[in-house]
Design a protein around this motif. Structure first.
Motif, mmCIF file in Angstrom:
data_model
loop_
_atom_site.group_PDB
_atom_site.id
_atom_site.type_symbol
_atom_site.label_atom_id
_atom_site.label_comp_id
_atom_site.label_asym_id
_atom_site.label_seq_id
_atom_site.Cartn_x
_atom_site.Cartn_y
_atom_site.Cartn_z
ATOM 1 N N ASP A 225 0.970 -1.093 -0.043
ATOM 2 C CA ASP A 225 -0.178 -0.209 0.016
ATOM 3 C C ASP A 225 1.533 1.170 0.024
ATOM 4 O OD1 ASP A 225 -1.732 -2.239 0.269
ATOM 5 O OD2 ASP A 225 -1.976 -1.531 2.579
ATOM 6 N N THR A 226 0.509 1.609 -0.751
ATOM 7 C CA THR A 226 1.241 3.284 -0.787
ATOM 8 C C THR A 226 0.346 4.210 -1.424
ATOM 9 O OG1 THR A 226 2.974 2.233 -1.668
ATOM 10 C CG2 THR A 226 3.471 4.716 -1.925
ATOM 11 N N VAL A 227 0.359 5.348 -1.134
ATOM 12 C CA VAL A 227 -0.351 6.289 -1.330
ATOM 13 C C VAL A 227 1.051 7.843 -1.461
ATOM 14 C CG1 VAL A 227 -1.869 8.873 -1.328
ATOM 15 C CG2 VAL A 227 -1.681 6.269 -0.583
ATOM 16 N N LEU A 228 1.114 8.581 -2.915
ATOM 17 C CA LEU A 228 2.298 9.302 -3.384
ATOM 18 C C LEU A 228 0.885 11.101 -3.453
ATOM 19 C CD1 LEU A 228 4.381 7.640 -5.238
ATOM 20 C CD2 LEU A 228 4.958 8.093 -2.013
ATOM 21 N N ALA A 229 2.127 11.863 -3.187
ATOM 22 C CA ALA A 229 1.804 13.397 -3.606
ATOM 23 C C ALA A 229 2.599 14.198 -4.197
ATOM 24 C CB ALA A 229 0.698 13.911 -2.528
ATOM 25 N N LEU A 230 2.693 14.268 -5.467
ATOM 26 C CA LEU A 230 3.795 15.091 -6.159
ATOM 27 C C LEU A 230 2.790 16.762 -6.260
ATOM 28 C CD1 LEU A 230 5.158 12.676 -8.367
ATOM 29 C CD2 LEU A 230 5.973 13.306 -6.356
ATOM 30 N N ALA A 231 3.207 17.528 -5.667
ATOM 31 C CA ALA A 231 3.125 19.486 -6.065
ATOM 32 C C ALA A 231 4.397 19.652 -7.125
ATOM 33 C CB ALA A 231 2.575 19.721 -4.753
ATOM 34 N N ASN A 232 4.063 20.241 -7.866
ATOM 35 C CA ASN A 232 5.125 20.784 -9.103
ATOM 36 C C ASN A 232 5.349 22.634 -8.922
ATOM 37 O OD1 ASN A 232 3.314 21.156 -10.755
ATOM 38 N ND2 ASN A 232 4.294 19.603 -12.582
ATOM 39 N N GLY A 233 4.189 23.192 -8.432
ATOM 40 C CA GLY A 233 3.843 24.500 -8.623
ATOM 41 C C GLY A 233 3.959 25.001 -10.224
#
Length: 393
Positions: A225-233
């Motif tokens: 189980d994995t939850v990833l978040a990416l915020a690139n601006g």
């Protein structure tokens, strides 16, 4: 199904068939940020965790990411040192193609536990993914993540930050081996907002606690189980943190996306045809309320009763009693939706036919009041039919 959805600015995605699964089914997915993105992650709490989870945890310390590469069909779990090398090779190959450091690549796998990854298929698949990511392929990406899922899962939220449009797009897969804390599920949250790393991590954890950690299909916790978040601006706003004026709006949007994805997982539960909300209030504490709600939601006796449209409130009383929550039998009230089945620990005067009407619905609630305090909790679950056995036989 999701062909009309566009990724946040600066993100591309793709899904291809690398031959891991038979018959040309899509089995590798990519989410790519054109710019370095702030990263956050939440992972399984299972003591037995897959090689990609271990690699992702290490890479998360870097704080910046460029891409997520995943495969379905094989979990790369319980594969020893060879599995770790394979996960690192996936990251290294993706980094070489994109032109970044390996620690800027997250790798995920889902599927059967035990077999080694077929790197002879996966490595060429990575190049194909990057070639395909020249366009936006949200539908392909969502399909490539699936294992026993019957349908892809994507959620979108749009908001304004500093008067500028910002988007959040989330993907998820999951249908079985679902139990908090998280399950056989993967989820990727992408946004073109700029967010400071510590704030993004905190927001993701809070969103997960109210969504993915509130669902249960079969009570089995997974290794991957994995939850990833990416915020690139890429929306060209100033970096958000918890003191920012627009922080509340951003956090609500992230919670919305995670919650919608979590509900999609429960509605797609293996062999399930009923969605059940278990709510407990009046507990001695919030922790006790959660213990009681989880016990009811995870009970196979309850799940099979719901499958058979059999409103056996005695099974619910039983599961509350062994839940480790404080329970005073004579104070317990139980409702099926708004129809009371138990009053003060004993059967109410309601007709059995009225309860059967409730559990015959495809969506209903079990509402429990322990009358001991102010603690409340909700868990979202489903029934268990013969089809679950066939899928997992």
């Amino acid at each position: 199904m999701y062909s009309e959805i566009h990724m946040p600015k600066g993100f591309k995605c793709a899904g291809v068939s690398a031959g891991i699964k038979p018959s040309g089914v899509k089995d590798m997915a990519l989410i790519l940020s054109e710019f370095p993105a702030t990263s956050a992650g939440v992972f399984t709490t299972n003591q037995v965790c897959a090689a990609p989870v271990k690699v992702c945890r290490a890479h998360l310390q870097h704080g910046i990411a460029r891409a997520i590469v995943m495969n379905s069909g094989i979990a790369n779990a319980c594969t020893g040192a060879e599995g770790i090398v394979a996960a690192k090779d996936m990251a290294a190959e993706a980094a070489k193609v994109i032109g970044c450091e390996p620690q800027e690549i997250f790798v995920c796998s889902t599927g059967k536990i035990g077999p080694q990854l077929p790197l002879g298929k996966i490595i060429p698949g990575i190049q194909t993914l990057f070639d395909s990511a020249l366009g936006e392929n949200v539908n392909d990406c969502a399909h490539a993540m699936m294992t026993t899922d019957t349908r892809p899962k994507v959620s979108v939220a749009e908001l304004q930050i500093e008067g500028k449009p910002v988007k959040i797009v989330g993907f998820a897969k999951g249908a079985g081996m679902i139990e908090p804390n998280m399950a056989t599920m993967l989820s990727y949250i992408t946004t073109d907002a700029a967010v400071e790393q510590h704030a993004l991590q905190a927001a993701l954890k809070r969103a997960v606690d109210q969504s993915f950690n509130r669902i249960s299909i079969d009570g089995d916790q997974s290794t991957n189980d994995t939850v990833l978040a990416l915020a690139n601006g890429a929306s060209d706003t100033r970096p958000l943190n918890e003191t920012s004026h627009d922080w509340g709006a951003f956090e609500q949007a992230m919670e919305k996306v995670c919650f919608e994805l979590a509900m999609m997982i429960v509605h797609d539960g293996e062999g399930a045809d009923k969605f059940v909300t278990v709510g407990v209030r009046g507990a001695a504490s919030a922790a006790d309320a959660e213990l009681a709600a989880r016990a009811v939601a995870n009970s196979m006796l309850n799940k099979t009763a719901w499958a058979g449209t059999y409103p056996d409130w005695g099974r619910i009383m039983d599961s509350i009693g062994y839940s480790k929550a404080k329970v005073v039998e004579e104070r317990v009230d139980i409702f099926y939706d708004d129809t009371q089945a138990v009053a003060a620990g004993c059967r109410s005067a309601v007709a059995q036919e009225d309860l059967i009407k409730v559990v015959s619905q495809t969506d209903f609630a079990i509402n429990i009041n322990l009358h001991l305090g102010e603690g409340e909790a909700v868990v979202y679950t489903c029934n268990c039919t013969e089809e679950y056995v066939r899928i997992n036989y």
